[in-house]
Design an enzyme around this catalytic site. Structure first.
Site, PDB file in Angstrom:
ATOM      1  N   ASN A 150       0.792  -1.239   0.000  1.00  0.00           N
ATOM      2  CA  ASN A 150       0.000   0.000   0.000  1.00  0.00           C
ATOM      3  C   ASN A 150       0.825   1.291   0.000  1.00  0.00           C
ATOM      4  O   ASN A 150       0.293   2.350  -0.333  1.00  0.00           O
ATOM      5  CB  ASN A 150      -0.991  -0.002   1.162  1.00  0.00           C
ATOM      6  CG  ASN A 150      -0.320   0.030   2.501  1.00  0.00           C
ATOM      7  OD1 ASN A 150       0.794  -0.473   2.663  1.00  0.00           O
ATOM      8  ND2 ASN A 150      -0.981   0.616   3.472  1.00  0.00           N
ATOM      9  N   LYS A 173      12.607  -7.439   0.520  1.00  0.00           N
ATOM     10  CA  LYS A 173      11.618  -8.061  -0.364  1.00  0.00           C
ATOM     11  C   LYS A 173      10.360  -7.195  -0.381  1.00  0.00           C
ATOM     12  O   LYS A 173       9.627  -7.128   0.594  1.00  0.00           O
ATOM     13  CB  LYS A 173      11.217  -9.458   0.137  1.00  0.00           C
ATOM     14  CG  LYS A 173      10.314 -10.176  -0.880  1.00  0.00           C
ATOM     15  CD  LYS A 173       9.403 -11.211  -0.255  1.00  0.00           C
ATOM     16  CE  LYS A 173       8.065 -10.683   0.158  1.00  0.00           C
ATOM     17  NZ  LYS A 173       7.145 -10.313  -0.926  1.00  0.00           N
ATOM     18  N   GLY A 226       2.781  -5.239   7.537  1.00  0.00           N
ATOM     19  CA  GLY A 226       1.780  -6.090   6.886  1.00  0.00           C
ATOM     20  C   GLY A 226       0.711  -6.501   7.878  1.00  0.00           C
ATOM     21  O   GLY A 226       0.399  -5.748   8.805  1.00  0.00           O
ATOM     22  N   SER A 227       0.185  -7.697   7.701  1.00  0.00           N
ATOM     23  CA  SER A 227      -0.968  -8.101   8.515  1.00  0.00           C
ATOM     24  C   SER A 227      -0.549  -8.605   9.894  1.00  0.00           C
ATOM     25  O   SER A 227       0.600  -9.010  10.105  1.00  0.00           O
ATOM     26  CB  SER A 227      -1.733  -9.199   7.794  1.00  0.00           C
ATOM     27  OG  SER A 227      -0.982 -10.392   7.810  1.00  0.00           O
ATOM     28  N   GLY A 231       2.602 -10.996  10.906  1.00  0.00           N
ATOM     29  CA  GLY A 231       3.503 -10.375  11.882  1.00  0.00           C
ATOM     30  C   GLY A 231       3.726 -11.269  13.093  1.00  0.00           C
ATOM     31  O   GLY A 231       4.856 -11.447  13.555  1.00  0.00           O
ATOM     32  N   GLU A 250       4.937  -3.565  11.997  1.00  0.00           N
ATOM     33  CA  GLU A 250       3.852  -2.572  11.864  1.00  0.00           C
ATOM     34  C   GLU A 250       2.704  -3.291  11.201  1.00  0.00           C
ATOM     35  O   GLU A 250       2.836  -3.797  10.087  1.00  0.00           O
ATOM     36  CB  GLU A 250       4.295  -1.387  11.011  1.00  0.00           C
ATOM     37  CG  GLU A 250       5.251  -0.444  11.710  1.00  0.00           C
ATOM     38  CD  GLU A 250       4.698   0.146  12.989  1.00  0.00           C
ATOM     39  OE1 GLU A 250       3.460   0.191  13.166  1.00  0.00           O
ATOM     40  OE2 GLU A 250       5.512   0.540  13.837  1.00  0.00           O
ATOM     41  N   CYS A 284      -3.094   1.454   6.860  1.00  0.00           N
ATOM     42  CA  CYS A 284      -3.257   0.917   8.222  1.00  0.00           C
ATOM     43  C   CYS A 284      -3.701   2.014   9.165  1.00  0.00           C
ATOM     44  O   CYS A 284      -4.176   1.742  10.256  1.00  0.00           O
ATOM     45  CB  CYS A 284      -1.979   0.256   8.693  1.00  0.00           C
ATOM     46  SG  CYS A 284      -0.580   1.354   8.660  1.00  0.00           S
ATOM     47  N   GLU A 383      -9.945  -5.327  10.581  1.00  0.00           N
ATOM     48  CA  GLU A 383      -9.473  -4.389   9.563  1.00  0.00           C
ATOM     49  C   GLU A 383      -9.932  -4.852   8.183  1.00  0.00           C
ATOM     50  O   GLU A 383      -9.684  -5.983   7.790  1.00  0.00           O
ATOM     51  CB  GLU A 383      -7.951  -4.321   9.603  1.00  0.00           C
ATOM     52  CG  GLU A 383      -7.394  -3.308   8.635  1.00  0.00           C
ATOM     53  CD  GLU A 383      -5.890  -3.154   8.752  1.00  0.00           C
ATOM     54  OE1 GLU A 383      -5.196  -4.173   8.743  1.00  0.00           O
ATOM     55  OE2 GLU A 383      -5.422  -2.008   8.832  1.00  0.00           O
ATOM     56  N   GLU A 462       9.152   3.284  14.203  1.00  0.00           N
ATOM     57  CA  GLU A 462       9.812   3.641  12.946  1.00  0.00           C
ATOM     58  C   GLU A 462       9.839   5.165  12.833  1.00  0.00           C
ATOM     59  O   GLU A 462       9.071   5.851  13.481  1.00  0.00           O
ATOM     60  CB  GLU A 462       9.027   3.079  11.757  1.00  0.00           C
ATOM     61  CG  GLU A 462       8.908   1.569  11.796  1.00  0.00           C
ATOM     62  CD  GLU A 462       8.541   0.988  10.443  1.00  0.00           C
ATOM     63  OE1 GLU A 462       9.456   0.755   9.651  1.00  0.00           O
ATOM     64  OE2 GLU A 462       7.344   0.783  10.185  1.00  0.00           O
TER      65      GLU A 462
HETATM   66  C1  UN1 Z   1       0.166   7.358   6.611  1.00  0.00           C
HETATM   67  O1  UN1 Z   1      -1.002   7.237   6.937  1.00  0.00           O
HETATM   68  O2  UN1 Z   1       0.634   8.432   6.233  1.00  0.00           O
HETATM   69  O3  UN1 Z   1       0.698   0.693   5.979  1.00  0.00           O
HETATM   70  C2  UN1 Z   1       1.161   6.252   6.673  1.00  0.00           C
HETATM   71  C3  UN1 Z   1       0.294   1.799   6.333  1.00  0.00           C
HETATM   72  C4  UN1 Z   1       1.185   2.575   7.260  1.00  0.00           C
HETATM   73  C5  UN1 Z   1       1.595   3.874   6.735  1.00  0.00           C
HETATM   74  C6  UN1 Z   1       0.564   4.914   6.873  1.00  0.00           C
HETATM   75  N1  UN1 Z   1       2.338   1.776   7.594  1.00  0.00           N
HETATM   76  O4  UN1 Z   1      -0.771   2.231   5.963  1.00  0.00           O
END
Ligand code: UN1
Length: 482
Positions: A150, A173, A226-227, A231, A250, A284, A383, A462
């Site tokens: 994404n 990757k 990822g998911s 994770g 994340e 996310c 989600e 991060e």
């Molecule tokens: C954002 O909302 O600016 O996978 C960043 C995602 C997040 C990044 C969102 N790690 O949507």
């Protein structure tokens, strides 16, 4: 002939035995290229190259690391329109969003160029006479990165830039749906002057390439976005491996946006429309639960519906498009599955949720707004990762806060209010890593920490200077000078 893109191992372009087509979700007739689908042997070669490159790179002059990252940043900035187009064509977010994301990648590279020079330590007095203590940070070694589809350039950038700035070497990757952006970023970093083996790109499937990175004994840390399911498996295997791997995850979100009676309606609607539906809801940080107090509920729903009706869903590269397609057929099926589930759970599909046909065949879905939702419905707990939002009606601020926090996730959380008292209370009591007042839950700055709580994140934050917590390891040195 379709363009071919190879892996990048030990400073060389390396052909893979298998290739995967990269398809434009706005137009499934458009094949962007064929991308390497790597093997476990490719990963072994990449890790060996990264391991061999580590001693010299981790001891390199910070000016050298700064200059390489800065050169890469300059090229990303100079080519942001083109890179944004590459991104939008493979991922499906609008061209404006694609260019914005490429710009963000350039800014991140420049920020971490500076971080290479800013990395510092501490000198502390010992409790023993004549002893000095020095606390320093060192690079970890070979870091494995697994990135999602994404944010095809920003997420690789915000993992690669700190890893390289602090002297680590990398095997990355990217998601198999969007390899072109990551490939372009690695090409830029390579030409900016990275020594061979410092950065290795192995494209392909998670079950093959991702797994081989996670299982490799010479990879000392994994950063994954990822998911939750993946994770959790990665974290378990990082702890079970010898040596144990440091891990940063994340994952998902079910981010609440609270709208109080005293909110500025225009701001609240803009926050909801942007947070829930922009980037096709595939963030996310998306605002998927709109928690609205009863005094403003009907006015908010009416105004948001009107705003949604004005959103143009079309080809990501077309001027005037506000919402691009869903990323692929599988995700579209997931989104439609949740729309059906919401209805069966008794939520009211207030507007949208229809599949749309456009000039070219693509995965077009009208954003969907559900009302009469409870926070117990699966629609409000899981989600979706699509342009689908639930409106949950609540009595007052206290109930709104309780509902907002009643979730397995804790990434981003927002409130729209003109009350300083409620805004302050919400900032302090929201159980999320990021809190937004009168702003969408999605769309963050690049120079400050990013991450969440509960099921959303695991391990150090991060981005910003906080990124050093994951990408370095601390050494405490004691010296008796006599
Ligand atoms: C954002 O909302 O600016 O996978 C960043 C995602 C997040 C990044 C969102 N790690 O949507």
């Amino acid at each position: 002939m379709t363009a071919q893109f190879s892996n990048f191992i030990a400073g060389e372009s390396v052909r893979a035995a298998r290739m995967l087509p990269n398809i434009n979700p706005s137009n499934t007739h458009d094949v962007i290229g064929e991308f390497a689908s790597g093997s476990a042997a490719d990963v072994n070669n990449a890790v060996a190259a990264a391991k061999a490159a580590f001693p010299a790179w981790s001891r390199s002059n910070p000016q050298e690391r700064h200059d390489i990252l800065k050169r890469a940043s300059d090229e990303v900035m100079a080519r942001k329109d083109e890179l944004g187009r590459i991104l939008s064509r493979e991922e499906g977010k609008t061209l404006a969003e694609g260019i914005g994301e490429a710009t963000r990648a350039g800014q991140i590279l420049a920020f971490f160029a500076g971080e290479a020079l800013r990395l510092n330590g501490e000198v502390v007095n010992s409790i023993r006479p004549g002893v000095g203590i020095e606390v320093t940070r060192e690079a970890l070694g070979v870091i494995g990165m697994i990135t999602p589809w994404n944010f095809p350039i920003a997420i690789p950038a915000w993992k690669l830039a700190p890893a390289l700035a602090y002297g680590n070497t990398v095997v990355i990757k990217p998601a198999e749906l969007v390899p072109h952006s990551a490939w372009a970023l690695c090409d830029i970093l390579h030409r900016a002057g990275l020594p061979r083996g410092v950065l290795n790109l192995v494209m392909g499937k998670g079950s093959v390439v991702g797994q081989a990175i996670i299982d490799h004994g010479d990879v000392l840390a994994i950063s994954f976005t990822g998911s939750v399911g993946t994770g959790r498996r990665i974290a378990a295997s990082c702890v079970a491996s010898t040596p144990m791997k440091k891990v940063q995850l994340e994952m998902g979100g079910k981010n609440p946006l609270v709208v109080l009676d005293d909110a500025d309606l225009r701001i609240a609607v803009e926050c909801a429309a942007n947070g829930a539906f922009f980037s096709t809801g595939q963030r996310c940080t998306a605002s998927s639960r709109l928690i609205v107090t009863e005094g403003i509920h009907d006015r908010f729903v009416a105004a948001l519906t009107e705003r949604m009706q004005a959103l143009v869903v079309d080809d990501a590269l077309k001027a005037g498009t506000h919402i691009g397609p869903v990323v692929d057929a599988k995700q579209l099926e997931v989104d439609e599955g949740y729309i059906a589930l919401g209805r069966s759970e008794g939520a009211k599909l207030h507007w949208g949720g229809e599949r749309l046909n456009r000039e070219n065949p693509g995965f077009y879905l009208q954003p969907a707004l559900f009302t009469e939702c409870t926070n117990q419905m699966r629609l409000s707990r899981e989600e979706v990762f699509g342009p689908v939002a639930s409106v949950i009606r609540v009595k007052d601020y206290e109930e709104a806060l309780a509902v907002a926090n009643d979730t397995d996730f804790g990434l981003s959380s927002g409130i729209c209010t003109t009350s300083l008292k409620h805004a302050t209370h919400y900032r302090r009591n929201s159980e999320a890593g990021m809190v937004m007042v009168n702003l969408p839950t999605a769309g963050v700055d690049y120079h400050v920490p990013f991450g969440g709580r509960k099921g959303s994140s695991y391990g150090p934050r991060e981005q910003g200077a906080y990124a050093r917590e994951f990408y370095t390891t601390v050494k405490t040195a004691y010296t008796f000078a006599g």
